[in-house]
Design a protein around this motif. Structure first.
Motif, PDB file in Angstrom:
ATOM      1  N   ALA A   1     -49.858 -21.412  13.473  1.00  0.00           N
ATOM      2  CA  ALA A   1     -48.395 -21.400  13.423  1.00  0.00           C
ATOM      3  C   ALA A   1     -47.884 -20.013  13.060  1.00  0.00           C
ATOM      4  O   ALA A   1     -48.590 -19.201  12.452  1.00  0.00           O
ATOM      5  CB  ALA A   1     -47.898 -22.424  12.403  1.00  0.00           C
ATOM      6  N   VAL A   2     -46.650 -19.749  13.445  1.00  0.00           N
ATOM      7  CA  VAL A   2     -45.965 -18.518  13.052  1.00  0.00           C
ATOM      8  C   VAL A   2     -44.842 -18.898  12.080  1.00  0.00           C
ATOM      9  O   VAL A   2     -44.488 -20.059  11.929  1.00  0.00           O
ATOM     10  CB  VAL A   2     -45.395 -17.762  14.266  1.00  0.00           C
ATOM     11  CG1 VAL A   2     -46.514 -17.348  15.208  1.00  0.00           C
ATOM     12  CG2 VAL A   2     -44.346 -18.590  15.002  1.00  0.00           C
ATOM     13  N   SER A   3     -44.293 -17.883  11.409  1.00  0.00           N
ATOM     14  CA  SER A   3     -43.258 -18.140  10.415  1.00  0.00           C
ATOM     15  C   SER A   3     -41.863 -17.917  11.003  1.00  0.00           C
ATOM     16  O   SER A   3     -41.703 -17.287  12.055  1.00  0.00           O
ATOM     17  CB  SER A   3     -43.443 -17.221   9.203  1.00  0.00           C
ATOM     18  OG  SER A   3     -43.086 -15.879   9.537  1.00  0.00           O
ATOM     19  N   THR A   4     -40.870 -18.423  10.299  1.00  0.00           N
ATOM     20  CA  THR A   4     -39.485 -18.157  10.691  1.00  0.00           C
ATOM     21  C   THR A   4     -39.200 -16.662  10.639  1.00  0.00           C
ATOM     22  O   THR A   4     -38.440 -16.137  11.458  1.00  0.00           O
ATOM     23  CB  THR A   4     -38.507 -18.902   9.767  1.00  0.00           C
ATOM     24  OG1 THR A   4     -38.763 -18.533   8.403  1.00  0.00           O
ATOM     25  CG2 THR A   4     -38.659 -20.409   9.916  1.00  0.00           C
ATOM     26  N   TRP A   5     -39.805 -15.958   9.685  1.00  0.00           N
ATOM     27  CA  TRP A   5     -39.603 -14.508   9.580  1.00  0.00           C
ATOM     28  C   TRP A   5     -40.080 -13.808  10.850  1.00  0.00           C
ATOM     29  O   TRP A   5     -39.449 -12.854  11.309  1.00  0.00           O
ATOM     30  CB  TRP A   5     -40.365 -13.955   8.377  1.00  0.00           C
ATOM     31  CG  TRP A   5     -39.848 -14.355   7.039  1.00  0.00           C
ATOM     32  CD1 TRP A   5     -39.106 -15.456   6.725  1.00  0.00           C
ATOM     33  CD2 TRP A   5     -40.046 -13.648   5.819  1.00  0.00           C
ATOM     34  NE1 TRP A   5     -38.840 -15.490   5.386  1.00  0.00           N
ATOM     35  CE2 TRP A   5     -39.399 -14.396   4.796  1.00  0.00           C
ATOM     36  CE3 TRP A   5     -40.714 -12.477   5.480  1.00  0.00           C
ATOM     37  CZ2 TRP A   5     -39.406 -13.983   3.464  1.00  0.00           C
ATOM     38  CZ3 TRP A   5     -40.719 -12.062   4.153  1.00  0.00           C
ATOM     39  CH2 TRP A   5     -40.069 -12.814   3.151  1.00  0.00           C
ATOM     40  N   ASP A   6     -41.218 -14.260  11.401  1.00  0.00           N
ATOM     41  CA  ASP A   6     -41.759 -13.624  12.599  1.00  0.00           C
ATOM     42  C   ASP A   6     -40.732 -13.640  13.728  1.00  0.00           C
ATOM     43  O   ASP A   6     -40.569 -12.652  14.456  1.00  0.00           O
ATOM     44  CB  ASP A   6     -43.031 -14.348  13.063  1.00  0.00           C
ATOM     45  CG  ASP A   6     -44.198 -14.171  12.112  1.00  0.00           C
ATOM     46  OD1 ASP A   6     -44.297 -13.103  11.481  1.00  0.00           O
ATOM     47  OD2 ASP A   6     -45.011 -15.104  11.999  1.00  0.00           O
ATOM     48  N   LEU A   7     -40.044 -14.759  13.864  1.00  0.00           N
ATOM     49  CA  LEU A   7     -39.089 -14.896  14.962  1.00  0.00           C
ATOM     50  C   LEU A   7     -37.759 -14.229  14.644  1.00  0.00           C
ATOM     51  O   LEU A   7     -37.174 -13.558  15.502  1.00  0.00           O
ATOM     52  CB  LEU A   7     -38.876 -16.379  15.282  1.00  0.00           C
ATOM     53  CG  LEU A   7     -40.092 -17.036  15.955  1.00  0.00           C
ATOM     54  CD1 LEU A   7     -39.989 -18.542  15.896  1.00  0.00           C
ATOM     55  CD2 LEU A   7     -40.211 -16.576  17.400  1.00  0.00           C
ATOM     56  N   LEU A   8     -37.266 -14.374  13.417  1.00  0.00           N
ATOM     57  CA  LEU A   8     -35.998 -13.748  13.060  1.00  0.00           C
ATOM     58  C   LEU A   8     -36.107 -12.226  13.037  1.00  0.00           C
ATOM     59  O   LEU A   8     -35.148 -11.526  13.366  1.00  0.00           O
ATOM     60  CB  LEU A   8     -35.511 -14.266  11.700  1.00  0.00           C
ATOM     61  CG  LEU A   8     -35.079 -15.736  11.663  1.00  0.00           C
ATOM     62  CD1 LEU A   8     -34.738 -16.161  10.239  1.00  0.00           C
ATOM     63  CD2 LEU A   8     -33.890 -15.987  12.587  1.00  0.00           C
ATOM     64  N   ALA A   9     -37.281 -11.723  12.669  1.00  0.00           N
ATOM     65  CA  ALA A   9     -37.499 -10.268  12.669  1.00  0.00           C
ATOM     66  C   ALA A   9     -37.890  -9.742  14.045  1.00  0.00           C
ATOM     67  O   ALA A   9     -38.082  -8.545  14.226  1.00  0.00           O
ATOM     68  CB  ALA A   9     -38.582  -9.898  11.655  1.00  0.00           C
TER      69      ALA A   9
END
Length: 680
Positions: A495-503
């Motif tokens: 899985a990836v994090s919300t930070w990965d996508l928002l950043a």
């Protein structure tokens, strides 16, 4: 300053002379105790008067009748003891040059039948409100007459308390507005049917009130100028209502808001967040002003002086309600008068203040932690009398910036290290959601303040213990935040994090499953941002609803945008496994009640389990510190200085602030920093 001259003109309403056009409008922040005024409440209101606000309207929705339960912290207007409380508040406000009014309201169907006297909620008709959920009893004639007298008796107490005026709330959430609206009044007697009949109760309240308080006492009304509900009262109808009341000569001013506030969406319409433009209802207030020959106060989401000045100069309104702006900075008016507009801490419309009320908590500003804590924290920080010390702050998010601001305001020599190229921390990510971009205002203000204070800011530096010690600090504040966690399930490494996508460090997949176990803003914002790139998004929560830790006023725009973006919403489900299947991922969901399993075939899984402390540097510095990193929690909660020494041979004091201690929110992070640094 000349651009704002219109805002500093006095306004006379009968014998009440308001020194300027700024008003902190009627609201109830929840600082009372058992329906009585507290020292905290007095200091909260008087700070705005010190800050130059001309009209301080306190005691929002003060109760009038025995069935009212003051369930969100209102004053109890049914008791004679209130007179002394009001004298106490009015006296200190007058000493600071402000005038004041108190608002009276009967909640009608919004009252709680399971509190105080355990009396049913009363309303014009048996129409339940979704937001407050009581099934009301239809008022009989004797109760209608009793309540009209109750309003008048409460108004007399306000007058006897030395308050300059009284405001009768007629907005739809209250009983008078419920009589006005065909949505809530289906009576067939003298109080229902025609507009004339539906206005009867309000007129009786005002007539009783005027007889008790006298002709020379200021009496105003607050109304909604459009209910925004099918079958409800529109602007034309409500302007006519305002005209009728004004021409009765029972009313001396009109305060205007908008909306109906009977469910979550309409509550947001009445108390809009950053999701809405500035001054959304100014046109409605102007429509009232055009037909009513009385001073008009506009009371919805004006947060800046330019908009306020325009509204007054154009004659749209006479008084500018800027309540949330004064929660963000009670010294707003004084700073404006002194030509220090850039120093005004902005209200960004985060609605943290009103959202806390929806949870039954007291109102707090998201980023001004001194508001309502005036007994313990100063809005104007005093210089240290012990000489300048070297303070190193590591981390440039809200906790680190606030630590640097407070320490530098105390007169200390401050250096701030930030690993990223930009200051702001998680607020930078939060503002990636378009309608939440005003959160950048918090960062911009803090950055501007630390720059003015001469803080030595060094970005793009991932410092280690050796580099910190090279600064020869007396105090080190670690505010390095947290690192995102996707969750604890087999396959979490996929899985990836919300930070990965928002950043924007990871591109969204075509089919995306977001599992939100944090229950706050990040998961919802990520779902919206990703869906608007064209991805098919499913947002999954183990809770019974999405965003359980988000208050009503901020949750409404989140949900509005999620539905608009076509996000599939799934609740009562927990992500229990992720595994690969060829070039796809299989996400396994378990129902939180039945444990039944379902599988989703997706391109990308996103997990949000909050953050874990990014505390490696803190751990590396502990052994050399005087206090081994320990915070005296008794002193912290009492807003006292940190003096504990565990290692006399240590060279510096070491403290943590914000998510490096535990995953919380912006307010908690900045409160950590303020409490630690205010006594340095």
């Amino acid at each position: 300053m000349a651009a704002y001259d219109a805002l500093f003109e006095p306004l006379a309403i009968k014998r009440m002379v308001i020194p300027n056009r700024f008003a902190s409008t009627s609201h109830q922040p929840g600082y009372t105790s058992g329906g009585r005024v507290t020292e905290r409440y007095v200091r909260y209101e008087v700070e705005k008067a010190k800050g130059g606000v001309g009209l301080v309207q306190f005691g929002g929705a003060t109760t009038v009748s025995i069935e009212n339960c003051y369930y969100y912290g209102q004053l109890d207007g049914t008791r004679e003891e209130l007179v002394d409380d009001l004298k106490r508040m009015a006296s200190v406000l007058h000493q600071q040059g402000a005038v004041c009014t108190v608002q009276l309201s009967h909640g009608g169907r919004r009252e709680r039948p399971d509190m105080a006297g355990w009396i049913p909620a009363f309303a014009p008709s048996c129409r339940r409100e979704l937001k407050h959920r009581a099934f009301p009893a239809a008022l009989e004639a004797y109760d209608i007459h009793r309540i009209a007298r109750d309003y008048a008796n409460a108004a007399r107490r306000v007058r006897d308390g030395g308050v300059d005026g009284v405001e009768i709330s007629c907005i739809p959430p209250g009983l008078i507005g419920q009589f006005w609206s065909p949505l809530t009044n289906v009576r067939t007697d003298d109080y229902g049917g025609s507009l004339h009949n539906r206005l009867r109760f309000g007129f009786e309240v005002l007539e009783h009130t005027r007889r008790l308080v006298g002709e020379d006492y200021v009496v105003g009304i607050r109304l909604s100028a459009d209910e925004f509900k099918e079958g409800g009262l529109d602007n034309k109808a409500l302007v006519e209502i305002a005209r009728r009341y004004a021409e009765s000569e029972l009313v001396d001013y009109v305060s205007v808001v908008g909306g109906h506030s009977s469910d979550h969406k309409s509550n947001h319409e009445m108390y809009p967040s950053m999701h809405e433009r500035s001054a959304p209802y100014l046109w409605m207030a102007a429509a009232v002003k055009e037909k009513v020959n009385l001073p008009v106060l506009h009371a919805t989401r004006i947060a800046d002086a330019a908009t306020a000045a325009h509204a007054v100069e154009q004659g749209y309104i006479d008084l500018v309600g800027m309540t949330r702006a004064f929660i963000a900075d009670p010294h707003h008016v004084r700073k404006l008068r002194e030509g220090r507009e850039a120093d005004i801490r902005p209200c960004v419309g985060a609605t943290y203040c009103t959202d806390r009320i929806s949870f039954g908590l007291e109102a707090l500003c998201l980023h001004n932690v001194a508001t309502s804590r005036e007994q313990h924290l100063n809005h104007d920080i005093e210089k240290s009398t012990g000489g300048a010390r070297r303070v190193v702050v590591v981390g440039g998010g809200p906790a680190g910036l606030e630590a640097a601001r407070v320490a530098a305001s105390r007169g200390h020599d401050v250096v701030l290290f930030e690993a990223a190229s930009r200051l702001g921390g998680q607020l930078v990510l939060a503002s990636r959601c378009d309608w939440r971009k005003d959160l950048n205002g918090i960062v911009d203000w803090l950055v501007d303040q630390v720059d003015k204070l001469g803080v030595d800011v060094r970005t793009n530096l991932f410092v280690d213990a050796e580099q910190v010690l090279a600064e020869q600090p007396h105090v080190v504040v670690i505010a390095t935040g947290g690192v995102p966690m996707v969750g604890y399930f087999p396959g979490a490494d996929l899985a990836v994090s919300t930070w990965d996508l928002l950043a924007r460090q990871v591109e969204p997949g075509n089919e995306v499953l977001i599992f939100d176990e944090a229950g706050s803003h990040a998961g919802l914002s990520t779902a919206e941002v990703v869906a608007k790139t064209g991805s098919n998004v499913e947002l999954v929560s183990p809770d019974r609803a999405h965003g359980p830790d988000i208050g009503t006023n901020h949750l409404v725009p989140h949900m509005t945008e999620l539905y608009r973006a076509g996000v599939k919403l799934t609740v009562d489900s927990r992500l229990v496994e992720v595994r690969r299947s060829e070039n796809k991922l299989v996400a396994v969901l378990a129902n939180t009640y039945s444990n039944d399993l379902e599988e989703r075939i997706v391109d990308q899984v996103v997990g949000d389990y909050g953050t874990l402390p990014n505390d490696d540097l803190y751990e590396a510095l502990k052994a050399d510190s005087k206090n081994w990193g320990e915070l005296d929690l008794e002193a912290l909660t009492a807003f006292q200085a940190q003096t504990r020494v565990r290692n006399p041979k240590g060279d510096f004091f070491l403290y943590r602030a914000g998510d490096v201690w535990a995953c919380r929110n912006v307010h908690a992070a900045m409160l950590d920093a303020a409490r630690i640094c205010q006594h340095l």
